[in-house]
Design an enzyme around this catalytic site. Structure first.
Site, mmCIF file in Angstrom:
data_model
loop_
_atom_site.group_PDB
_atom_site.id
_atom_site.type_symbol
_atom_site.label_atom_id
_atom_site.label_comp_id
_atom_site.label_asym_id
_atom_site.label_seq_id
_atom_site.Cartn_x
_atom_site.Cartn_y
_atom_site.Cartn_z
ATOM 1 N N GLU A 137 4.332 1.685 -23.455
ATOM 2 C CA GLU A 137 3.853 3.047 -23.724
ATOM 3 C C GLU A 137 3.873 3.349 -25.218
ATOM 4 O O GLU A 137 4.840 3.032 -25.917
ATOM 5 C CB GLU A 137 4.725 4.062 -22.980
ATOM 6 C CG GLU A 137 4.295 5.508 -23.181
ATOM 7 C CD GLU A 137 5.246 6.490 -22.535
ATOM 8 O OE1 GLU A 137 4.804 7.251 -21.665
ATOM 9 O OE2 GLU A 137 6.437 6.491 -22.902
ATOM 10 N N TYR A 148 -2.346 9.342 -26.613
ATOM 11 C CA TYR A 148 -1.375 8.682 -25.734
ATOM 12 C C TYR A 148 -2.024 7.416 -25.194
ATOM 13 O O TYR A 148 -3.189 7.419 -24.781
ATOM 14 C CB TYR A 148 -0.983 9.598 -24.573
ATOM 15 C CG TYR A 148 -0.103 8.930 -23.524
ATOM 16 C CD1 TYR A 148 1.288 8.995 -23.610
ATOM 17 C CD2 TYR A 148 -0.670 8.229 -22.455
ATOM 18 C CE1 TYR A 148 2.088 8.378 -22.658
ATOM 19 C CE2 TYR A 148 0.129 7.611 -21.508
ATOM 20 C CZ TYR A 148 1.504 7.685 -21.606
ATOM 21 O OH TYR A 148 2.288 7.077 -20.672
#
Length: 388
Positions: free
Chosen positions: A197, A109
């Site tokens: 993101e 991530y």
């Protein structure tokens, strides 16, 4: 402002960030041709909506043949996709993205955000890619690496080494990640992001790092200098009331309550919603008309409030500083008469020219309640709505 995954992938590719090959499809035939063009054994058909959790909602599926890609596209396009981010009402799917399948060895991530505490750019990196980062932060916060970069000095080698060291990345993966971090930082500054993101950032079976999914949110205040980004805006993904409000320079967010709130100033708007809830009411919106509102602005604000069929009463809470209370009062009267207002309305005015404003409301002939203060106004509108 948000954009779709396929648009984010285009920006990534243009700025040196590795992404799998993929094509947009607006109908089953285009999806079939997209997979044929990819020439891969497996393709991923992804619903394009502004929401996360698409896979859990049935919006991300694998196709092993072009015909299957067409079948999946037919099922997805037109469906209402419900995820934890859309709410129970879901979002309608208008297009899909057909992407080459990847053999995933590891998932990470990665996100860049505005760090308001340090006035810097925050980097978040986690070895727990593919999962809800909120859950990781709650249960295993030690698995999230966070650093803040001062934009006056920029991203330095020690920042990158710190991320890699804390995440315990092997040397080969550090080599893959380094140019990605550098290019993402340049993108963040170039396009005025509020948030960028990547979840997941993967390592494939050949040891290469790719962006498998990306979400981008841009600073609305910077759109005047991001014309190439502004044209990517998809109005079908937004609340029509919010789109209309933006045309008039109003800050509007629709909620699920029944008391419409018209306020000047974001802080006062939040306080108005809080005190309405305190007295047992349910706000239907956040609406900030700003400090320079005029009669036309107020009229347009009323039109947006009344376009919501759930609104059963209106609470106007104005503190006149730059804005004059008599101007607001004239706007309220004009809007109410033009729109034929037939629901309860409570008005609280305070500040510049407040007495003139109250006099205008008193002589308007309108059926409204003039509140003495904010608490009085909130309590009264809740009572009036409950009686309807």
């Amino acid at each position: 402002m948000d954009i779709h995954e396929y648009q984010a992938k285009q920006l990534f590719k243009q700025n040196g960030i590795p992404v799998p090959e993929g094509y947009l499809a607006t109908n089953p035939l285009e999806a079939e041709f997209a997979m044929r063009r990819l020439g891969t054994e497996i393709a991923v058909v992804k619903a394009q909506v502004h929401a996360g959790g698409r896979g859990k909602g049935g919006g991300v599926k694998l196709a092993k043949t072009p015909e299957e890609a067409a079948k999946l596209a037919k099922e997805m396009i037109g469906m209402t996709l419900v995820t934890h981010q859309t709410g129970p009402e879901g979002k309608k799917v208008h297009k899909v993205y057909v992407e080459a399948g990847s053999k995933i060895v590891k998932e990470y991530y990665l996100a860049l955000v505005l760090d308001r505490e340090t006035a810097g750019i925050g980097f978040m990196f986690s070895t727990e890619g593919g999962m809800d980062i909120e859950e990781v932060a709650e249960k295993t916060p030690e698995k999230i690496v966070y650093i803040s970069v001062d934009p006056t000095t920029g991203l330095q080698g020690h920042h990158i080494r710190s991320i890699c060291f804390q995440a315990k990345l092997p040397a080969a993966e550090q080599k893959e990640l380094t140019p990605i971090l550098k290019n993402l930082y340049k993108m963040f500054l170039k396009y005025d992001y509020a948030m960028l993101e990547i979840n997941p950032l993967i390592i494939n079976d050949q040891g290469k790092m790719f962006v498998l999914d990306g979400k981008m949110n841009f600073d609305d205040n910077a759109m005047y200098r991001q014309k190439d980004i502004e044209v990517m805006r998809d109005f079908l993904e937004e609340d029509p009331r919010e789109v209309q409000a933006s045309k008039y320079g109003l800050s509007y967010i629709g909620l699920d309550g029944n008391i419409g709130c018209l306020v000047n100033g974001a802080g006062l708007a939040m306080a108005t919603m809080d005190i309405t809830k305190f007295f047992g009411g349910s706000p239907a919106n956040f609406l900030d008309v700003g400090g320079g509102a005029n009669q036309e602005t107020v009229t347009n604000a009323f039109k947006i409030l009344l376009s919501d069929s759930n609104v059963k009463g209106i609470f106007v809470n104005i503190f006149g500083g730059i804005m004059r209370c008599d101007v607001i009062a004239n706007g309220i009267v004009a809007a109410a008469k033009e729109l034929g207002l037939r629901i309860p309305m409570v008005v609280r005015l305070e500040g510049t020219n407040v007495e003139q404003g109250k006099e205008i409301l008193k002589n308007s002939g309108l059926d409204l309640y003039a509140a003495s203060d904010m608490a009085d106004g909130a309590k009264k509108i809740v009572e009036m709505v409950k009686k309807k």
